[in-house]
Design a protein around this motif. Structure first.
Motif, short mmCIF file in Angstrom:
data_model
loop_
_atom_site.label_atom_id
_atom_site.label_comp_id
_atom_site.label_asym_id
_atom_site.label_seq_id
_atom_site.Cartn_x
_atom_site.Cartn_y
_atom_site.Cartn_z
N ASP A 90 -9.41 -16.11 9.46
CA ASP A 90 -9.72 -15.21 10.57
C ASP A 90 -11.23 -15.21 10.78
N THR A 91 -11.65 -15.52 12.00
CA THR A 91 -13.08 -15.59 12.31
C THR A 91 -13.59 -14.34 13.01
N ALA A 92 -12.70 -13.42 13.32
CA ALA A 92 -13.05 -12.24 14.11
C ALA A 92 -14.15 -11.43 13.45
N GLY A 93 -15.24 -11.23 14.19
CA GLY A 93 -16.33 -10.39 13.73
C GLY A 93 -17.11 -10.95 12.56
N ARG A 94 -16.90 -12.20 12.22
CA ARG A 94 -17.57 -12.81 11.06
C ARG A 94 -18.65 -13.78 11.52
N SER A 95 -19.69 -13.88 10.73
CA SER A 95 -20.77 -14.83 11.03
C SER A 95 -20.28 -16.25 10.75
N ILE A 96 -20.99 -17.21 11.32
CA ILE A 96 -20.65 -18.61 11.07
C ILE A 96 -20.74 -18.91 9.57
N ASP A 97 -21.75 -18.35 8.91
CA ASP A 97 -21.88 -18.58 7.46
C ASP A 97 -20.70 -18.02 6.69
N ALA A 98 -20.24 -16.84 7.05
CA ALA A 98 -19.10 -16.22 6.36
C ALA A 98 -17.83 -17.04 6.59
N VAL A 99 -17.63 -17.50 7.81
CA VAL A 99 -16.45 -18.32 8.11
C VAL A 99 -16.54 -19.65 7.36
N THR A 100 -17.73 -20.25 7.35
CA THR A 100 -17.93 -21.51 6.63
C THR A 100 -17.57 -21.34 5.16
N ASP A 101 -18.05 -20.28 4.55
CA ASP A 101 -17.74 -20.02 3.13
C ASP A 101 -16.24 -19.88 2.91
N ALA A 102 -15.56 -19.15 3.80
CA ALA A 102 -14.12 -18.96 3.67
C ALA A 102 -13.37 -20.28 3.85
N VAL A 103 -13.79 -21.08 4.81
CA VAL A 103 -13.15 -22.38 5.05
C VAL A 103 -13.33 -23.28 3.84
N LEU A 104 -14.55 -23.36 3.33
CA LEU A 104 -14.81 -24.24 2.19
C LEU A 104 -14.03 -23.79 0.94
N ALA A 105 -13.93 -22.50 0.73
CA ALA A 105 -13.16 -22.00 -0.42
C ALA A 105 -11.69 -22.39 -0.27
N ALA A 106 -11.13 -22.20 0.90
CA ALA A 106 -9.73 -22.56 1.13
C ALA A 106 -9.54 -24.07 1.01
N TYR A 107 -10.45 -24.83 1.59
CA TYR A 107 -10.35 -26.29 1.53
C TYR A 107 -10.39 -26.79 0.09
N ARG A 108 -11.35 -26.31 -0.67
CA ARG A 108 -11.50 -26.80 -2.06
C ARG A 108 -10.25 -26.47 -2.89
N ALA A 109 -9.71 -25.29 -2.72
CA ALA A 109 -8.50 -24.91 -3.46
C ALA A 109 -7.31 -25.77 -3.06
N LEU A 110 -7.11 -25.95 -1.77
CA LEU A 110 -5.95 -26.71 -1.29
C LEU A 110 -6.11 -28.20 -1.56
N ASP A 111 -7.32 -28.72 -1.42
CA ASP A 111 -7.54 -30.14 -1.67
C ASP A 111 -7.31 -30.46 -3.15
N ALA A 112 -7.70 -29.54 -4.03
CA ALA A 112 -7.48 -29.74 -5.47
C ALA A 112 -5.97 -29.78 -5.77
N GLU A 113 -5.19 -28.96 -5.07
CA GLU A 113 -3.74 -28.96 -5.25
C GLU A 113 -3.11 -30.28 -4.81
N ARG A 114 -3.70 -30.87 -3.76
CA ARG A 114 -3.16 -32.13 -3.20
C ARG A 114 -3.44 -33.32 -4.11
N ALA A 115 -4.49 -33.23 -4.92
CA ALA A 115 -4.94 -34.39 -5.73
C ALA A 115 -3.95 -34.75 -6.81
#
Length: 180
Positions: free
Chosen positions: A155-180
């Protein structure tokens, strides 16, 4: 092996802004599917819609998605808002990496798009009949396709680009590790 980080969502969700920051932080290339379509057609997205029509745009978009999904180099990919409407695109993107759906309310997206258009002087072809109403309709129609494409929602609502970037990277790293 790390897969692509793929961002989907309606126009104004932050796919390009967040995608560029994620690419920088991951040390990867950044690709916007709309940019690939424009480079192939030698026309802007608006010109493609006006002269060739939406069906031709979607065909060019499908080819761009296939090309970028097949890249052996892990990328950050920002997809045009309608990419997920095509089941082949959804499959290709999900198989190539982690797909994250960036969400916000149509009202907030409308404000962002209006700000972008004022800044860039470029109108969005699908918003010619009014941004918020069109975004509300697109959100309803496209939600099932976004849901089918995405591994995760941010959810990007009311969040800064930096906050969204951090959330995206956290989700990506967790999910990508599961895929490996």
């Amino acid at each position: 092996m790390a897969g692509h980080l793929v961002l989907v969502g309606l126009m104004g969700a932050g796919k390009t802004s967040v995608g560029e920051r994620c690419a920088h932080m991951l040390g990867r290339g950044f690709v916007d599917t709309d940019d690939l379509v424009e480079a192939t057609a030698h026309l802007s997205v608006a010109e493609i819609f006006d002269t060739l029509g939406e069906a031709q745009f979607r065909q060019l978009e499908r080819a761009a998605v296939a090309d970028v999904a097949a890249s052996p180099e892990p990328l950050v990919i920002a997809c045009g808002g309608g990419v997920v409407l095509d089941p082949d695109n959804r499959r290709a993107l999900r198989n190539a990496g982690v797909v994250i759906w960036l969400q916000a309310s149509p009202a907030e997206l409308g404000e962002r798009v209006a700000h972008q258009e004022a800044r860039d002087g470029a109108a969005r072809p699908l918003l010619r009949d009014g941004a918020v109403g069109t975004l509300e309709r697109l959100a309803l129609v496209r939600a099932p396709a976004y849901e089918a494409a995405a591994h995760e929602v941010v959810d990007t609502a009311g969040r800064s680009i930096d906050a969204v970037t951090d959330a995206v990277l956290a989700a990506y790293r967790a999910l990508d590790a599961e895929r490996a």
